[in-house]
Design an enzyme around this catalytic site. Structure first.
Site, PDB file in Angstrom:
ATOM      1  N   ASP A  14      92.842  47.565 -19.947  1.00 18.58           N
ATOM      2  CA  ASP A  14      92.793  48.054 -21.334  1.00 18.58           C
ATOM      3  C   ASP A  14      91.798  47.237 -22.146  1.00 18.58           C
ATOM      4  O   ASP A  14      91.154  47.749 -23.063  1.00 18.58           O
ATOM      5  CB  ASP A  14      94.191  47.968 -21.973  1.00 18.58           C
ATOM      6  CG  ASP A  14      94.346  48.934 -23.146  1.00 18.58           C
ATOM      7  OD1 ASP A  14      93.395  49.664 -23.440  1.00 18.58           O
ATOM      8  OD2 ASP A  14      95.415  48.935 -23.774  1.00 18.58           O
ATOM      9  N   HIS A 205     103.636  48.469 -26.245  1.00 20.73           N
ATOM     10  CA  HIS A 205     102.202  48.271 -25.983  1.00 20.73           C
ATOM     11  C   HIS A 205     101.514  48.363 -27.338  1.00 20.73           C
ATOM     12  O   HIS A 205     101.186  49.459 -27.809  1.00 20.73           O
ATOM     13  CB  HIS A 205     101.731  49.369 -25.019  1.00 20.73           C
ATOM     14  CG  HIS A 205     100.265  49.366 -24.710  1.00 20.73           C
ATOM     15  ND1 HIS A 205      99.760  49.025 -23.471  1.00 20.73           N
ATOM     16  CD2 HIS A 205      99.193  49.703 -25.457  1.00 20.73           C
ATOM     17  CE1 HIS A 205      98.441  49.146 -23.480  1.00 20.73           C
ATOM     18  NE2 HIS A 205      98.069  49.555 -24.683  1.00 20.73           N
ATOM     19  N   CYS A 238      90.336  51.235 -27.419  1.00 17.16           N
ATOM     20  CA  CYS A 238      90.356  52.415 -26.547  1.00 17.16           C
ATOM     21  C   CYS A 238      89.142  53.245 -26.887  1.00 17.16           C
ATOM     22  O   CYS A 238      88.901  53.546 -28.060  1.00 17.16           O
ATOM     23  CB  CYS A 238      91.629  53.228 -26.746  1.00 17.16           C
ATOM     24  SG  CYS A 238      91.622  54.750 -25.775  1.00 17.16           S
ATOM     25  N   ASN A 247      94.049  44.702 -27.970  1.00 17.74           N
ATOM     26  CA  ASN A 247      95.479  44.596 -27.681  1.00 17.74           C
ATOM     27  C   ASN A 247      95.966  43.283 -28.270  1.00 17.74           C
ATOM     28  O   ASN A 247      95.185  42.348 -28.463  1.00 17.74           O
ATOM     29  CB  ASN A 247      95.713  44.549 -26.159  1.00 17.74           C
ATOM     30  CG  ASN A 247      95.421  45.865 -25.496  1.00 17.74           C
ATOM     31  OD1 ASN A 247      94.260  46.201 -25.278  1.00 17.74           O
ATOM     32  ND2 ASN A 247      96.447  46.604 -25.171  1.00 17.74           N
TER      33      ASN A 247
END
Ligand code: HMG
Ligand code: MG
Length: 284
Positions: A14, A205, A238, A247
């Site tokens: 990610d 998440h 993203c 993140n």
């Protein structure tokens, strides 16, 4: 000994999927090899998606071939369709993940499919994985807000999470993909999802776009969630979610959980070393 909280490291996937620079396989392998020593049970290292959509993940098979596997660690990969599933198996991923959205706008942007079409693509993956006992994780994106559709109804998140769980996902990770969630919206969403999927099978998440990810983790802890995804160095974003900053940083989550008295089983010194590597990769 404190209560256990499990951290699922997603930085090599990610995190790195969103970097502008083409990161050589050897650098990814070095980061993962460092992370393997930190004590994680699961590290997401690869993504078998279309390289036209996410060129940063094109070397995923080479990454899985190049890492030094540490016994207890499961190395995970994203698989959007059967093609990705076959490639993940060939590359010897230890577990895979399917990824759906709770909003139609993001589903279209991320998978070029409606939510229903994406679920149809996941069914044969889950069926095939069941036959060989390969663990499959499920993601639900945009669990509080979508960059295209606005606020997401908690009932929709509960519906998609329930669908993925019923199809055989052993855990469902709930993604605040663009970091717009607040402790309040996260709590409302979780109260709805907990009605359909056991809270022990849920993961948080959270992206840290607005600096609220740690507060959102606290809200989720209060409702019984004990698994969280994070990325060393706060890598990430993203490609199909404009405005999605990194993140939440693994080193910040570990330090926070330890302050609260939870046990993570992680070596914070090694996690911080990996975070330095991740930040250097970003800076180059
Ligand atoms: P499409 O263009 O609708 O489908 O893409 P297609 O079947 O026409 O395929 C397009 C091309 O990709 C074809 O090649 C296929 O062969 C190829 P061409 O004929 O043009 O040369 N292809 C593949 N190549 C490699 N591996 C595959 C594969 N499948 C098809 N598996 C598709 C549909 C699903 C493939 C595309 O939309 C895609 O790859 N999407 C992935 C997007 C992505 O990876 N997003 C980031 C991950 S999600 C995320 O980060 C959120 C998360 O972190 C949680 C959160 O934060 O909320 C998980
Ligand atoms: Mg994410």
């Amino acid at each position: 000994m404190g209560e256990r909280v499990d951290i699922f490291e997603v930085g090599p996937r990610d995190g790195l999927q969103n970097e502008q620079r083409e990161i050589p396989v050897a650098e990814k392998v070095a980061l993962i090899d460092c992370l393997s020593k930190a004590g994680f049970n699961r590290i997401e290292v690869a993504s078998f998606v279309s390289p036209k959509w996410v060129p940063q993940m094109a070397g995923s098979a080479d990454v899985l071939a190049g890492i030094q596997r540490v016994g207890k660690v499961r190395y995970a990969a994203l698989t959007p369709n059967m093609r990705g599933y076959e490639d993940a198996l060939s590359a010897k991923a230890d577990e895979i993940a399917v990824f759906a959205s709770a909003s139609e706008g993001f589903s279209k942007a991320n998978l070029n499919a409606t939510i229903a079409e994406s679920i149809e693509r996941f069914k044969p993956i889950l069926e095939a994985a069941r036959h060989i006992d390969l663990p499959v994780r499920g993601y639900v994106s945009c669990v509080t807000d979508c960059p295209y559709d606005g606020p997401t109804p908690p009932e929709k998140v509960a519906e998609i999470a329930d669908t993925l769980f019923a199809l055989g996902c052993y855990e469902v990770s709930l993604g605040d993909t663009i970091g717009q969630g607040t402790p309040d919206t996260i709590a409302h969403m979780l109260l709805a999802v907990r009605e359909t999927v056991p809270v022990t099978r849920l993961a948080g998440h959270f992206h840290d776009t607005n600096g609220r990810a740690i507060d959102n983790i606290d809200a989720a802890l209060a409702l019984g969630v004990r698994t969280f995804d994070s990325a060393v160095g706060g890598l990430g974003g993203c490609p199909y979610a404009p405005g999605a900053a990194g993140n939440v940083a693994t080193e910040a989550v570990v330090a926070h959980l330890e302050r609260l008295g939870y046990e993570t089983g992680l070596d914070l010194g090694i996690v911080e070393q990996a975070a330095q590597m991740a930040l250097a990769m970003r800076a180059e």
